[in-house]
Scaffold this active site. Structure first.
Site, short mmCIF file in Angstrom:
data_model
loop_
_atom_site.label_atom_id
_atom_site.label_comp_id
_atom_site.label_asym_id
_atom_site.label_seq_id
_atom_site.Cartn_x
_atom_site.Cartn_y
_atom_site.Cartn_z
N GLU A 150 -42.51 -25.00 14.14
CA GLU A 150 -41.08 -25.13 13.78
C GLU A 150 -40.72 -24.13 12.67
O GLU A 150 -39.68 -23.49 12.70
CB GLU A 150 -40.82 -26.56 13.30
CG GLU A 150 -39.37 -26.76 12.90
CD GLU A 150 -39.17 -28.01 12.05
OE1 GLU A 150 -39.60 -29.09 12.48
OE2 GLU A 150 -38.59 -27.89 10.96
N SER A 207 -50.63 -32.62 13.44
CA SER A 207 -49.24 -33.05 13.23
C SER A 207 -48.91 -33.03 11.74
O SER A 207 -49.48 -33.78 10.95
CB SER A 207 -49.06 -34.46 13.82
OG SER A 207 -47.99 -35.10 13.20
S1 SF4 Z 1 -38.79 -35.09 13.01
FE1 SF4 Z 1 -38.25 -35.34 15.16
S2 SF4 Z 1 -36.06 -35.87 15.18
FE2 SF4 Z 1 -36.56 -35.03 13.17
S3 SF4 Z 1 -36.11 -32.86 13.38
FE3 SF4 Z 1 -38.28 -33.05 13.81
S4 SF4 Z 1 -38.38 -33.27 16.03
FE4 SF4 Z 1 -36.27 -33.66 15.41
#
Ligand code: SF4
Length: 285
Positions: A131, A225
């Site tokens: 991300e 994770s």
């Molecule tokens: S934690 Fe889950 S809901 Fe929140 S931004 Fe990340 S992928 Fe999206």
């Protein structure tokens, strides 16, 4: 023994959405072969289920090197990707199934927007996380990633630069606040957009409370994770008797010996069936 399950344990909205999209894929209408860019979520059980549907994992380099026709459809995971993937897919006539979480898209768009407005971006997050890489790539050359205090110390921005802090959606609130306060000392006009996902916030706040109220804590999540690791770090810092497991068979009976209460939480990529398995095991114990 009292067992308390976190009300926020398990798939977050973004991961559930991505999993449902892939799980309900209409195979007849999908251009083959189908690949997913990296792991759909950081959980081996989920990865195995996806593979059983004939969807193979591909890494970024193999995707970029693929010859036209080698890939029919590419699934983009909830973590999102940078602009290069969209461009390459278009060039090679690859269909995309984009499951990027809408909240991640929001941070990517903010990065783009602030760069256009002439800002330098300080992105707080794990530099190896998908991300973070995706947001960083939308920020282009004007973005810098801060993963730890060393990165923060090394950051060297011009005194007259406009600076905005953005964060990985699963970032720890405490570290984000630390970065903000340190940067404010050096660059008084630094701005911040708190882009931590509400789900992450709630999960982290709740585990602080549960770790203090219970004699033991079980955190379920994949080793890769980011948000599961963070839950573990937070719980462990409050309650020494905290364990991090990925599967039910990793929970040792001896861990709970003498404990009268246990709290259970799980990262955003942990499927319901694993949480249920752990709960059943604890109830039996
Ligand atoms: S934690 Fe889950 S809901 Fe929140 S931004 Fe990340 S992928 Fe999206």
């Amino acid at each position: 023994m009292k067992i308390t399950l976190s009300q926020f344990a398990g798939f977050c909205d973004g991961v559930r959405r991505a999993f449902d999209i892939v799980n309900n894929l209409d195979e007849a209408k999908t251009k083959k072969p189908v690949f997913v860019l990296g792991s759909l979520v950081h959980n081996q059980d989920v990865v195995d289920r996806i593979e059983e549907k004939g969807i193979r994992k591909i890494d970024m380099q193999k995707f970029l090197d693929a010859e036209p026709g080698e890939i029919g459809t590419l699934i983009i995971t909830a973590h999102g990707v940078g602009p290069q993937i969209y461009e390459t897919a278009k060039e090679k006539n690859i269909e995309l199934i984009d499951t990027t979480c809408p909240r991640v898209i929001k941070v990517q768009r903010l990065a783009q927007l602030y760069v256009k407005k002439g800002y330098s971006i300080v992105l707080v997050g794990d530099k190896d996380h998908k991300e973070v890489r995706s947001i960083f790539e939308w920020g282009g050359e004007k973005a810098a990633i801060v993963s730890d205090e060393d990165d923060l110390a090394r950051l060297n921005l011009g005194q007259t630069e406009k600076i905005i802090i953005l964060s990985q959606t699963t970032q720890s609130k405490d570290f984000l606040e630390l970065v903000h306060s340190r940067l404010r000392e050096r660059y008084p006009s630094v701005e911040i957009m708190d882009t931590i996902c509400l789900t992450t916030d709630q999960r982290q706040d709740e585990i602080k409370k549960l770790a203090a109220e219970n004699e033991a804590v079980v955190v379920i999540g994949g080793k890769e994770s980011a948000n599961s690791n963070r839950l573990f770090e937070i719980a462990k810092s409050i309650n020494e008797k905290t364990v991090f497991i990925e599967r039910v068979d990793q929970l040792e009976d001896s861990f709970l010996q003498g404990a009268q209460s246990v709290a259970v939480t799980a990262g955003a990529s942990t499927p319901d069936w694993i949480i249920e398995g752990v709960m059943k095991r604890l109830e039996r114990l």
